[in-house]
Write a protein that holds these residues in place. Structure first.
Motif, PDB file in Angstrom:
ATOM      1  N   ARG A 180      10.528  -0.997   7.123  1.00  0.00           N
ATOM      2  CA  ARG A 180       8.854  -0.928   7.017  1.00  0.00           C
ATOM      3  C   ARG A 180       8.638  -0.131   5.740  1.00  0.00           C
ATOM      4  O   ARG A 180       7.664  -0.552   4.944  1.00  0.00           O
ATOM      5  N   ALA A 181       9.656   0.572   5.012  1.00  0.00           N
ATOM      6  CA  ALA A 181       8.997   1.099   3.785  1.00  0.00           C
ATOM      7  C   ALA A 181       9.233   0.143   2.712  1.00  0.00           C
ATOM      8  O   ALA A 181       8.485   0.015   1.697  1.00  0.00           O
ATOM      9  N   LYS A 182      10.297  -0.712   2.727  1.00  0.00           N
ATOM     10  CA  LYS A 182      10.554  -1.886   1.787  1.00  0.00           C
ATOM     11  C   LYS A 182       8.985  -2.821   1.919  1.00  0.00           C
ATOM     12  O   LYS A 182       8.717  -3.255   0.944  1.00  0.00           O
TER      13      LYS A 182
ATOM     14  N   GLU B 245       6.674  -3.173  -1.301  1.00  0.00           N
ATOM     15  CA  GLU B 245       6.706  -4.749  -1.852  1.00  0.00           C
ATOM     16  C   GLU B 245       5.363  -5.234  -1.832  1.00  0.00           C
ATOM     17  O   GLU B 245       4.720  -5.779  -2.658  1.00  0.00           O
ATOM     18  N   SER B 246       4.565  -4.736  -0.829  1.00  0.00           N
ATOM     19  CA  SER B 246       3.249  -5.211  -0.698  1.00  0.00           C
ATOM     20  C   SER B 246       2.256  -4.461  -1.721  1.00  0.00           C
ATOM     21  O   SER B 246       1.569  -5.043  -2.200  1.00  0.00           O
ATOM     22  N   VAL B 247       2.268  -3.212  -1.699  1.00  0.00           N
ATOM     23  CA  VAL B 247       1.431  -2.466  -2.577  1.00  0.00           C
ATOM     24  C   VAL B 247       1.528  -2.891  -4.209  1.00  0.00           C
ATOM     25  O   VAL B 247       0.573  -3.216  -4.784  1.00  0.00           O
TER      26      VAL B 247
ATOM     27  N   ALA C  35      -1.363  -2.175   3.717  1.00  0.00           N
ATOM     28  CA  ALA C  35       0.070  -2.231   4.069  1.00  0.00           C
ATOM     29  C   ALA C  35       0.482  -1.299   4.746  1.00  0.00           C
ATOM     30  O   ALA C  35       1.789  -0.923   5.201  1.00  0.00           O
ATOM     31  N   GLY C  36      -0.222  -0.481   5.618  1.00  0.00           N
ATOM     32  CA  GLY C  36       0.131   0.441   6.596  1.00  0.00           C
ATOM     33  C   GLY C  36       0.152   2.048   6.222  1.00  0.00           C
ATOM     34  O   GLY C  36       0.672   2.876   6.822  1.00  0.00           O
ATOM     35  N   GLY C  37      -0.107   2.038   4.777  1.00  0.00           N
ATOM     36  CA  GLY C  37      -0.335   3.551   4.275  1.00  0.00           C
ATOM     37  C   GLY C  37      -1.828   4.123   4.312  1.00  0.00           C
ATOM     38  O   GLY C  37      -2.705   3.723   5.146  1.00  0.00           O
ATOM     39  N   GLN C  38      -1.805   5.217   3.570  1.00  0.00           N
ATOM     40  CA  GLN C  38      -3.346   6.047   3.979  1.00  0.00           C
ATOM     41  C   GLN C  38      -3.699   6.288   2.226  1.00  0.00           C
ATOM     42  O   GLN C  38      -2.716   6.996   1.651  1.00  0.00           O
TER      43      GLN C  38
ATOM     44  N   GLY D  73      -6.558   8.763 -18.608  1.00  0.00           N
ATOM     45  CA  GLY D  73      -7.017   7.611 -17.776  1.00  0.00           C
ATOM     46  C   GLY D  73      -6.991   8.240 -16.313  1.00  0.00           C
ATOM     47  O   GLY D  73      -8.081   8.954 -16.357  1.00  0.00           O
ATOM     48  N   PHE D  74      -6.635   7.451 -15.448  1.00  0.00           N
ATOM     49  CA  PHE D  74      -6.940   7.454 -14.073  1.00  0.00           C
ATOM     50  C   PHE D  74      -5.943   7.732 -12.976  1.00  0.00           C
ATOM     51  O   PHE D  74      -4.813   7.217 -13.325  1.00  0.00           O
ATOM     52  N   ILE D  75      -6.107   8.365 -12.021  1.00  0.00           N
ATOM     53  CA  ILE D  75      -5.301   8.353 -10.965  1.00  0.00           C
ATOM     54  C   ILE D  75      -5.711   8.256  -9.630  1.00  0.00           C
ATOM     55  O   ILE D  75      -6.864   8.434  -9.317  1.00  0.00           O
ATOM     56  N   ALA D  76      -4.755   7.846  -8.505  1.00  0.00           N
ATOM     57  CA  ALA D  76      -4.971   7.795  -7.103  1.00  0.00           C
ATOM     58  C   ALA D  76      -3.901   8.330  -6.518  1.00  0.00           C
ATOM     59  O   ALA D  76      -2.694   8.307  -6.906  1.00  0.00           O
ATOM     60  N   LEU D  77      -4.192   8.826  -5.337  1.00  0.00           N
ATOM     61  CA  LEU D  77      -2.770   9.404  -4.569  1.00  0.00           C
ATOM     62  C   LEU D  77      -3.050   8.689  -3.127  1.00  0.00           C
ATOM     63  O   LEU D  77      -4.082   8.491  -2.444  1.00  0.00           O
ATOM     64  N   ILE D  78      -1.773   8.210  -2.666  1.00  0.00           N
ATOM     65  CA  ILE D  78      -1.672   7.472  -1.412  1.00  0.00           C
ATOM     66  C   ILE D  78      -0.490   8.184  -0.644  1.00  0.00           C
ATOM     67  O   ILE D  78       0.420   8.602  -1.229  1.00  0.00           O
ATOM     68  N   ARG D  79      -0.347   7.857   0.678  1.00  0.00           N
ATOM     69  CA  ARG D  79       0.790   8.091   1.411  1.00  0.00           C
ATOM     70  C   ARG D  79       1.233   6.869   2.057  1.00  0.00           C
ATOM     71  O   ARG D  79       0.698   5.966   2.422  1.00  0.00           O
ATOM     72  N   ASP D  80       2.644   6.800   1.779  1.00  0.00           N
ATOM     73  CA  ASP D  80       3.234   5.580   2.305  1.00  0.00           C
ATOM     74  C   ASP D  80       3.639   5.766   3.896  1.00  0.00           C
ATOM     75  O   ASP D  80       3.199   6.814   4.537  1.00  0.00           O
ATOM     76  N   THR D  81       4.268   4.724   4.279  1.00  0.00           N
ATOM     77  CA  THR D  81       4.625   4.783   5.776  1.00  0.00           C
ATOM     78  C   THR D  81       5.658   5.612   6.401  1.00  0.00           C
ATOM     79  O   THR D  81       5.578   5.753   7.517  1.00  0.00           O
TER      80      THR D  81
END
Length: 126
Positions: free
Chosen positions: A18-20, A24-26, A92-95, A107-115
């Motif tokens: 799931r993590a791979k 790989e998708s993101v 890809a299933g994250g948030q 620059g710029f940043i964004a924060l995401i949570r993985d699966t």
């Protein structure tokens, strides 16, 4: 200190497949299986590394009772435009935790949570 301060990172996961798929998708890349160190029951999949280029590589790590989620350390991935990878995270299933924001001349940043529950940062100059 004569080198960049980060030389390697590890993202601990519970479900490697799931993590791979998520990473790989993101990041539109393929992770590579690494041999486990002798006597260590651990599964490692590394992000691509280009020798002589700026930045550090790292790996997804799965081990019995290995920690995941809860982030004590935040890893930032370099991107051309962090909004692109942030948009891919949700599909890809994250948030998406924080949409792309300016950090002024840096620059710029964004924060995401993985699966797996890990929060990661995305950084770009545009």
């Amino acid at each position: 200190m004569n080198n960049n301060p980060v030389g390697w990172f590890e993202i601990y996961v519970q479900d490697m497949e799931r993590a791979k798929r998520f990473y790989e998708s993101v990041f539109q890349t393929k992770l590579e299986r690494l041999d486990s160190p002798a006597g260590m029951p651990v599964e490692l999949w590394s992000f691509p590394m280009m020798k002589g280029q700026m930045g550090a590589s790292g790996a997804l790590v799965k081990m019995a009772d290995g920690p995941s989620g809860g982030n004590a350390v935040l890893v930032y991935f370099s991107c051309a435009d962090c909004a692109v990878e942030a948009a891919r995270a949700a599909s890809a299933g994250g948030q998406l935790i924080r949409e792309k924001i300016s950090i002024g001349p840096y620059g710029f940043i964004a924060l995401i949570r993985d699966t797996e529950g890990n929060m990661i940062g995305l950084h770009s100059m545009q």
